[in-house]
Design an enzyme around this catalytic site. Structure first.
Site: not given
Length: 833
Positions: A112, A498
């Site tokens: 770069e 229950s």
């Protein structure tokens, strides 16, 4: 001769004069050109100065440059720091400069900006090259940008290709170079750049393409990622491996030319094959239902930047317990599914063309490609049946693994006809599968043997809470989050059956009943004008057992006795007591069906209520988020419930004394929860495991666990909720669209095994039993009558009582009589059992 000489002199004079004239003209031209050049330079300088003066005020201040904030996704962790999930559009894991390998820095600079260490933010040679390209081609070929200029563009500017933006970029680059060191600039760049597949920064890219940290990349892999910033799509090793190799090899050439690597290193790296594969961000533990709750809650706290601010949420989830929850649900939903037969393949495709076209029979790629649209769900892996004989079937997984299962291994897979009916026995492999079937297989965790599986149609939910703090230790809202994101722990409101009875029995103890009270388990009929037929409630199995002690009635889950308790107490009084456990009143039915658990509750609500029993009667607020940290690790939110001591539920200052309609009893109503009644109900619930419907939990071999099974009519919902002093766990099993689980699929068979397997891993090795509060007395009683036993009486048993409810000596015994068969007419029954 003279004429010739004169001519020569004249010619020389003419040439001299002509030369002088030319020189004079040249000087004038140069003077004019100089003036023009100087004017041009001044003009350009003035324009540049003007543009600069115009643009500088719009540039970010130095302080903003020095305090750049990266967009970092939200991360959610368990209490022990394991990553659960990551949320955000950008995958990014920022790293410091000193963590970046030198090879990576060199590769990037080679690709770069090879003069990065020399220039002051702007590379004049690069800009001149870009200007030349513009002049010769008429278009912008490259921007001549340095790494510093790219930092300026990526952090502060748009990506449009305009001259004004380029001027801003140049000015800002110069300002950045004055504000930051070269190392800081590289760190910003390498953490910011987009590198494809939602990966921002080199750390995220290393994870995405190679599944490892940037420090562990090879030279070839480093150069491959360094080639991405120029064009992440064009040079992507997953999409364009050929161009990616060209770009990688060019970077390696540059690194060698700049003496960053040796020629031999270059050659070896250039010859390396492409090893990139897509690696999705991996969680360390599957707790996605919990993560989704935490994310939603955090969004309320930090709505603006929750997905970009780098927040870290630390939950209360215990990774060991969460894994146990996942495994137990997966195992027992699979077992339930197998009990009801084989549903058949998920799909069937014609693979004869693929098999016939294969030049190499060992090449499995064409077959595995047929499974690309099928993903693993929980532990179940997609597989393709490619060959079947009478004795065995051959499968291939998406990863190319070949599996052979014998007919014996497939005998469970009788055809599912209905919930309660299966097809004939399996005699050969072809009775189960055929070529081209897409099915599910899994590896047994104990034997590592492969087995045929199937996606269960039933669902399950599990939540585990620390009853002393309210911290949620484990939460699994279904079989698998990405198959169904509906969280059944928090959102599935189902009848508790229950499993709700302990709160009915607690209401009885608060009203003066004791664990030794005798209640008649006998048929009862309720007439109601709004019902077409009379309501005739029954026990499971349809039997009635006559006079029964309250303790025995609870562990045997007698429906008729629960009904008689509520009928005796009154519905509103029962509701007033039950509300103390945190149940929303609007979901409590105002009729006798509440006695059978018709209240619609979520597993989290039921677990919270059981926690109040487990901790001796103190209120808790369940919570999932412990604390939240910002990007820098500073705690910015601490859950107010975290590490907070539980407090007793505050009693009302007033008490109301009510008389029964038959003038035989009185009751005291207040908002407090009596720890003595809690202690007694806990002891009664221990017998559910020792003697009753929860006996399967005896395999835990512990004396500190208590709980209650729950099953609704036609086995639509199956529950088990149980606890010790350290942990409360509630399990629900059922279908999202309510329908029967099948004959005998009660809470003790469908839900309890999940609870047991989870608690094996989750409970600490030591026992933690609720301490006996003051005001508790142990007395020997007659098990048939519930009266205090006579001295020397055979078969007498011990029972515990609140001190004011101790049965009198036999000669003074005026104990509560057996309740009569008929009762008060019920209120309107919205739901029947």
């Amino acid at each position: 001769m003279l004429s010739f000489q004169l001519k020569a002199k004249f010619k020389f004079l003419f040439l001299k004069l002509n030369t002088i004239s030319m020189i004079q003209t040249t000087f004038k031209t140069l003077k004019i050109t100089g003036y023009l050049a100087f004017s041009a330079i001044c003009f350009v300088t003035l324009i540049f100065s003007g543009v600069t003066l115009c643009l500088i005020p719009n540039l970010p201040p130095v302080e903003e440059i020095q305090d750049i904030q990266l967009q970092v996704p939200l991360k959610i962790f368990t209490e022990d720091g394991k990553l659960i999930a990551e949320y955000g559009e950008k995958h990014r894991s920022p790293i410091d400069y000193h963590e970046i390998p030198s090879n990576f820095i060199n590769a990037l600079i080679s690709a770069e900006d090879n003069r990065f260490w020399e220039h002051q933010g702007v590379d004049l040679i690069g800009l001149a090259r870009a200007a030349t390209q513009l002049a010769t081609t008429g278009s912008i070929q490259s921007g001549g940008s340095t790494i510093t200029m790219q930092v300026a563009k990526n952090y502060f500017l748009s990506r449009e290709k305009t001259f004004s933006r380029k001027f801003n970029e140049i000015l800002l680059a110069l300002q950045i170079e004055r504000s930051l060191t070269k190392e800081q600039i590289l760190e910003l760049y390498l953490n910011k750049i987009y590198l494809g597949h939602r990966s921002y920064g080199i750390s995220a890219a290393a994870r995405t393409y190679y599944g490892k940290s940037v420090q562990d990349l090879t030279l070839a892999q480093t150069a491959m990622i360094a080639g991405l910033p120029k064009a992440p799509s064009a040079f992507n090793p997953l999409r364009n491996p050929e161009r990616a190799i060209e770009r990688r090899n060019w970077i390696l050439e540059r690194m060698s030319a700049l003496n960053y690597i040796s020629s031999s290193q270059k050659v070896v790296a250039q010859q390396s094959p492409v090893t990139a594969k897509y690696h999705a961000p991996k969680s360390e533990i599957d707790a996605f239902y919990a993560a989704d709750i935490a994310r939603t809650e955090a969004l309320k706290l930090f709505p603006k930047d929750i997905y970009t601010g780098g927040y870290k949420i630390f939950t209360t989830i215990n990774s060991t317990q969460q894994q146990a929850a996942l495994n137990s649900i997966a195992t027992h939903l699979e077992n339930y599914s197998k009990r009801h037969g084989y549903f058949g393949p998920e799909n069937n495709i014609d693979i004869s063309t693929v098999l016939n076209s294969q030049e190499n029979s060992a090449d499995v790629q064409p077959l595995t490609a047929l499974l690309k649209d099928y993903r693993q769900i929980n532990h179940l892996i997609p597989a393709l049946v490619w060959e079947v004989t009478d004795k065995e079937a051959n499968f291939i997984t998406r990863d190319g693994e070949l599996i052979t299962l014998s007919t014996k291994q497939l005998t469970w897979a009788r055809q599912h006809i209905s919930t309660n009916k299966k097809g004939p026995r399996i005699r050969k492999a072809s009775d189960v599968v055929k070529q081209g079937d897409i099915v599910r297989v899994y590896q047994d965790s104990d034997s590592n043997d492969w087995k045929l599986g199937q996606l269960p149609k039933a669902q399950a939910a599990l939540v585990a809470i620390n009853p002393n703090s309210g911290a949620i230790n484990a939460l699994q809202g279904g079989f698998e989050f990405y198959a169904s994101k509906f969280n059944r722990v928090t959102s599935a409101r189902r009848q508790a059956g229950s499993a709700f009875k302990p709160f009915i029995y607690y209401s009885a103890l608060e009203d003066g009943f004791t664990a030794a009270s005798i209640v008649n388990d006998a048929p009862v009929v309720f007439q109601d004008r709004q019902l077409e037929t009379a309501w005739r409630p029954e026990n499971a199995g349809g039997k009635f057992y006559g006079p029964t002690r309250l303790r025995q009635a609870l562990y045997q889950s007698r429906n008729l006795i629960s009904i008689r308790i509520v009928q005796t107490l009154g519905i509103q009084q029962t509701i007033n007591t039950i509300k103390k456990f945190g149940f929303p009143e609007q979901h409590l039915p105002k009729d006798l069906s509440i006695s059978l658990g018709s209240a619609a509750v979520t597993p989290l609500e039921l677990a919270t209520a059981y926690s109040i029993i487990a901790n001796g009667g103190k209120s808790i607020t369940p919570y999932l988020i412990d604390h939240i940290e910002d990007f820098n690790g500073k705690i910015i939110y601490q859950n107010p419930n975290a590490h907070k001591a539980i407090t007793p539920i505050t009693p009302e200052s007033s008490e109301q004394i009510t008389e029964s309609t038959d003038n035989t009893r009185s009751s005291k109503t207040s908002s407090d929860i009596d720890p003595r009644s809690i202690y007694i109900i806990t002891d009664m619930m221990k017998d559910v495991i020792k003697l009753g419907t929860g006996r399967r939990a005896k395999e835990l071999r512990r004396n500190d666990i208590a709980g209650k099974t729950g099953t609704t009519n036609d086995q639509v919902d199956a529950w088990f909720s149980g606890f010790n002093g350290d942990l409360v766990t509630t399990v629900w099993v059922g279908f999202d669209t309510p329908s029967t689980l099948g004959i005998n699929e009660y809470g003790g068979r469908a839900a309890l095994p999940i609870w047991v397997d989870f608690m094996k891993k989750a409970l600490p090795p030591y026992e933690n039993t609720l301490k006996q509060p003051e005001g508790i007395v142990t007395i020997r009683i007659n098990p048939t009558t519930g009266h205090r036993a006579l001295p020397g009486e055979k078969d007498a048993i011990f029972e515990i009582f609140r001190s004011e409810h101790v049965p009198p000596p036999p000669e003074e015994d005026n104990a509560r009589p057996v309740l009569i068969d008929q009762g008060h007419p019920t209120d309107v029954l919205d739901e029947l059992f």
